[in-house]
Design a protein around this motif. Structure first.
Motif, PDB file in Angstrom:
ATOM      1  N   ASP A  35      31.121 -89.001 -81.914  1.00 29.29           N
ATOM      2  CA  ASP A  35      31.593 -89.700 -80.687  1.00 29.29           C
ATOM      3  C   ASP A  35      31.016 -89.294 -79.051  1.00 29.29           C
ATOM      4  OD1 ASP A  35      33.069 -91.504 -82.506  1.00 29.29           O
ATOM      5  OD2 ASP A  35      34.630 -90.180 -82.878  1.00 29.29           O
ATOM      6  N   GLU A  36      30.111 -88.559 -79.463  1.00 31.54           N
ATOM      7  CA  GLU A  36      29.653 -87.989 -78.003  1.00 31.54           C
ATOM      8  C   GLU A  36      29.306 -89.167 -77.228  1.00 31.54           C
ATOM      9  OE1 GLU A  36      26.359 -84.417 -76.804  1.00 31.54           O
ATOM     10  OE2 GLU A  36      26.385 -85.600 -78.649  1.00 31.54           O
ATOM     11  N   LYS A  37      29.236 -89.049 -75.910  1.00 25.93           N
ATOM     12  CA  LYS A  37      28.917 -89.952 -74.836  1.00 25.93           C
ATOM     13  C   LYS A  37      28.222 -89.123 -73.824  1.00 25.93           C
ATOM     14  CE  LYS A  37      32.931 -93.038 -75.695  1.00 25.93           C
ATOM     15  NZ  LYS A  37      33.944 -93.600 -75.008  1.00 25.93           N
ATOM     16  N   CYS A  38      27.198 -89.904 -73.126  1.00 26.64           N
ATOM     17  CA  CYS A  38      26.735 -89.375 -72.008  1.00 26.64           C
ATOM     18  C   CYS A  38      27.400 -89.799 -70.881  1.00 26.64           C
ATOM     19  CB  CYS A  38      25.269 -89.775 -72.020  1.00 26.64           C
ATOM     20  SG  CYS A  38      24.218 -89.191 -70.564  1.00 26.64           S
ATOM     21  N   LEU A  39      28.089 -89.035 -69.799  1.00 28.57           N
ATOM     22  CA  LEU A  39      28.949 -89.500 -68.844  1.00 28.57           C
ATOM     23  C   LEU A  39      28.190 -89.306 -67.652  1.00 28.57           C
ATOM     24  CD1 LEU A  39      32.119 -87.979 -70.391  1.00 28.57           C
ATOM     25  CD2 LEU A  39      31.424 -90.393 -70.377  1.00 28.57           C
ATOM     26  N   TYR A  40      27.717 -90.259 -66.755  1.00 28.54           N
ATOM     27  CA  TYR A  40      27.176 -90.232 -65.627  1.00 28.54           C
ATOM     28  C   TYR A  40      27.998 -89.863 -64.395  1.00 28.54           C
ATOM     29  CZ  TYR A  40      22.646 -90.832 -67.361  1.00 28.54           C
ATOM     30  OH  TYR A  40      21.163 -90.629 -67.989  1.00 28.54           O
ATOM     31  N   GLN A  41      27.659 -88.844 -63.415  1.00 22.11           N
ATOM     32  CA  GLN A  41      28.571 -88.948 -62.288  1.00 22.11           C
ATOM     33  C   GLN A  41      28.261 -90.441 -61.303  1.00 22.11           C
ATOM     34  OE1 GLN A  41      27.343 -85.352 -59.993  1.00 22.11           O
ATOM     35  NE2 GLN A  41      29.365 -84.337 -60.874  1.00 22.11           N
ATOM     36  N   HIS A  42      29.209 -90.827 -60.913  1.00 18.79           N
ATOM     37  CA  HIS A  42      29.238 -91.991 -59.915  1.00 18.79           C
ATOM     38  C   HIS A  42      28.825 -91.386 -58.656  1.00 18.79           C
ATOM     39  CE1 HIS A  42      29.711 -95.578 -57.913  1.00 18.79           C
ATOM     40  NE2 HIS A  42      30.638 -95.096 -57.130  1.00 18.79           N
ATOM     41  N   THR A  43      27.861 -92.161 -57.894  1.00 18.66           N
ATOM     42  CA  THR A  43      27.446 -91.853 -56.550  1.00 18.66           C
ATOM     43  C   THR A  43      27.355 -93.328 -55.708  1.00 18.66           C
ATOM     44  OG1 THR A  43      25.117 -92.075 -57.252  1.00 18.66           O
ATOM     45  CG2 THR A  43      26.162 -89.995 -57.067  1.00 18.66           C
ATOM     46  N   ASP A  44      27.708 -93.003 -54.346  1.00 15.24           N
ATOM     47  CA  ASP A  44      27.631 -94.384 -53.802  1.00 15.24           C
ATOM     48  C   ASP A  44      26.101 -94.695 -53.253  1.00 15.24           C
ATOM     49  OD1 ASP A  44      30.744 -94.785 -53.321  1.00 15.24           O
ATOM     50  OD2 ASP A  44      30.613 -93.509 -52.040  1.00 15.24           O
ATOM     51  N   SER A  45      25.874 -95.917 -53.364  1.00 13.44           N
ATOM     52  CA  SER A  45      24.591 -96.354 -52.935  1.00 13.44           C
ATOM     53  C   SER A  45      24.182 -96.245 -51.570  1.00 13.44           C
ATOM     54  CB  SER A  45      24.473 -97.882 -53.272  1.00 13.44           C
ATOM     55  OG  SER A  45      23.040 -98.288 -52.944  1.00 13.44           O
ATOM     56  N   VAL A  46      22.998 -95.591 -51.293  1.00  8.94           N
ATOM     57  CA  VAL A  46      22.339 -95.118 -50.016  1.00  8.94           C
ATOM     58  C   VAL A  46      21.242 -96.167 -49.987  1.00  8.94           C
ATOM     59  CG1 VAL A  46      21.356 -93.432 -48.465  1.00  8.94           C
ATOM     60  CG2 VAL A  46      23.365 -93.121 -50.028  1.00  8.94           C
ATOM     61  N   PRO A  47      20.970 -96.775 -48.949  1.00 13.40           N
ATOM     62  CA  PRO A  47      19.853 -97.498 -48.567  1.00 13.40           C
ATOM     63  C   PRO A  47      18.495 -96.501 -48.493  1.00 13.40           C
ATOM     64  CG  PRO A  47      21.615 -98.129 -47.159  1.00 13.40           C
ATOM     65  CD  PRO A  47      22.166 -97.009 -47.746  1.00 13.40           C
ATOM     66  N   TYR A  48      17.492 -97.491 -48.935  1.00 14.37           N
ATOM     67  CA  TYR A  48      16.271 -96.689 -48.969  1.00 14.37           C
ATOM     68  C   TYR A  48      15.806 -96.267 -47.817  1.00 14.37           C
ATOM     69  CZ  TYR A  48      11.582 -95.288 -50.878  1.00 14.37           C
ATOM     70  OH  TYR A  48      10.650 -95.047 -51.033  1.00 14.37           O
ATOM     71  N   PRO A  49      15.960 -97.310 -46.692  1.00 13.55           N
ATOM     72  CA  PRO A  49      15.449 -96.593 -45.456  1.00 13.55           C
ATOM     73  C   PRO A  49      16.416 -95.351 -44.950  1.00 13.55           C
ATOM     74  CG  PRO A  49      15.901 -99.158 -45.335  1.00 13.55           C
ATOM     75  CD  PRO A  49      16.342 -98.550 -46.715  1.00 13.55           C
ATOM     76  N   VAL A  50      17.196 -95.171 -45.429  1.00 15.60           N
ATOM     77  CA  VAL A  50      18.081 -93.960 -44.960  1.00 15.60           C
ATOM     78  C   VAL A  50      17.464 -92.818 -45.733  1.00 15.60           C
ATOM     79  CG1 VAL A  50      20.414 -92.710 -45.161  1.00 15.60           C
ATOM     80  CG2 VAL A  50      20.284 -95.100 -44.408  1.00 15.60           C
TER      81      VAL A  50
END
Length: 318
Positions: A35-50
């Motif tokens: 029952d193992e899962k891969c849990l990703y940290q959530h990050t807010d989207s940053v525009p590519y130009p930034v």
């Protein structure tokens, strides 16, 4: 020449490492469980130009770029693996510098971080880092060949842990001081005479003209059938070795080494190996930690007792 990657060249990792003082873990972080899962940290989207602006203004530092290059090269890495590689490369840094780099790269959607567990309350302490989309673009600009796809987040834990275990093994070779003639990471080799004799060893190493093919095995879904199919292809390759695509000596067959999760897992694997009438060596994850590495290879007797072998060539490490 465009495919050359200095982060895969053992000559780059020339600085000494004290494996004798390295702590040996009590349990294996890269073993799979139910029952193992891969849990990703959530990050807010940053525009590519930034992100581009941060790179151009050196807010993404030269140190960050080395971290990006390593992760691009090896696919998935723990912070420990990244730190070990940086040390072997002769890069001076502190734990806080590395931690700040991870936070900066995650914030800019350059790296992803995941850990493993049933849910967020019951998960492993360590994180595995991989490229995010912007990280892939930067790696391309840095000239680091790599594979990346948005579907990486859908990989099962067994696939990621297979990669992490292989990386641990490769870094152990770099840390050990053992003389390596050459080392190949995840490259395809095939027989010209037998179309099904094609494999991609997890790691291939040549030591004093002895060739070692490592196959990393994790106990994920359908792993037994996957392994049986892979071993049959190894057998076809070895039976038609004279026409191997790497043009290696036709009279020197590689030694196949199974890198399992632990000794019990290798005993399960040995039953599949016996059914196919093959002879292999074994190792497992914790044997590739610290000074264990120098006697990490073994065979299993008829009574499933390990008989260990040592590397013949070893130089002192500082």
């Amino acid at each position: 020449m465009s495919n050359y990657n200095p982060y895969l060249n053992q000559i780059s990792y020339k600085h000494s490492y004290d494996m004798a003082s390295e702590a040996i873990p009590n349990s294996n972080s890269f073993a799979c469980f139910t029952d193992e899962k891969c849990l990703y940290q959530h990050t807010d989207s940053v525009p590519y130009p930034v992100v581009i602006s941060n790179v151009e203004n050196n807010h993404i530092t030269s140190f960050d770029k080395k971290v990006i290059s390593l992760v691009a090269t090896y696919g998935f890495m723990t912070s420990k693996q990244i730190g070990e590689c940086l040390t072997l490369l002769g890069v001076e840094f502190s734990d806080n510098v590395l931690k700040s780099s991870f936070e900066r790269l995650k914030k800019n959607n350059i790296l992803r971080a995941c850990h493993f567990g049933i849910d967020e309350e019951h998960c492993a302490k360590f994180y595995a880092y991989s490229l995010n989309k912007y990280g892939s673009e930067i790696a391309k600009e840095l000239g680091i060949p790599h594979s990346f796809g948005p579907m990486q987040v859908a990989l099962p834990p067994a696939d990621i842990k297979r990669k992490l275990a292989t990386n641990q093994l490769m870094i152990a070779y770099f840390k050990s001081g053992v003389h390596i003639d050459w080392i190949k990471y995840g490259q395809v080799i095939n027989s010209k005479e037998e179309k099904n004799g094609i494999v991609r060893p997890s790691l291939a190493v040549c030591l004093n003209n002895d060739i070692l093919f490592y196959e990393t095995v994790r106990s994920g879904e359908y792993w037994e059938q996957y392994l049986k199919d892979k071993l049959e292809r190894y057998r076809l390759l070895f039976d038609n070795w004279e026409g191997n695509s790497w043009k290696l000596d036709a009279g020197t067959l590689p030694n196949l080494i199974i890198l399992g999760e632990n000794e019990e897992h290798n005993k399960e694997i040995s039953r599949i190996v016996a059914e196919l009438g093959m002879e292999v060596y074994y190792t497992h994850d914790i044997l590739n930690c610290g000074s264990n590495f120098y006697h990490s290879l073994y065979r299993l007797t008829d009574n499933f007792e390990p008989e260990y072998y040592c590397f013949e060539v070893k130089v002192a490490v500082a």
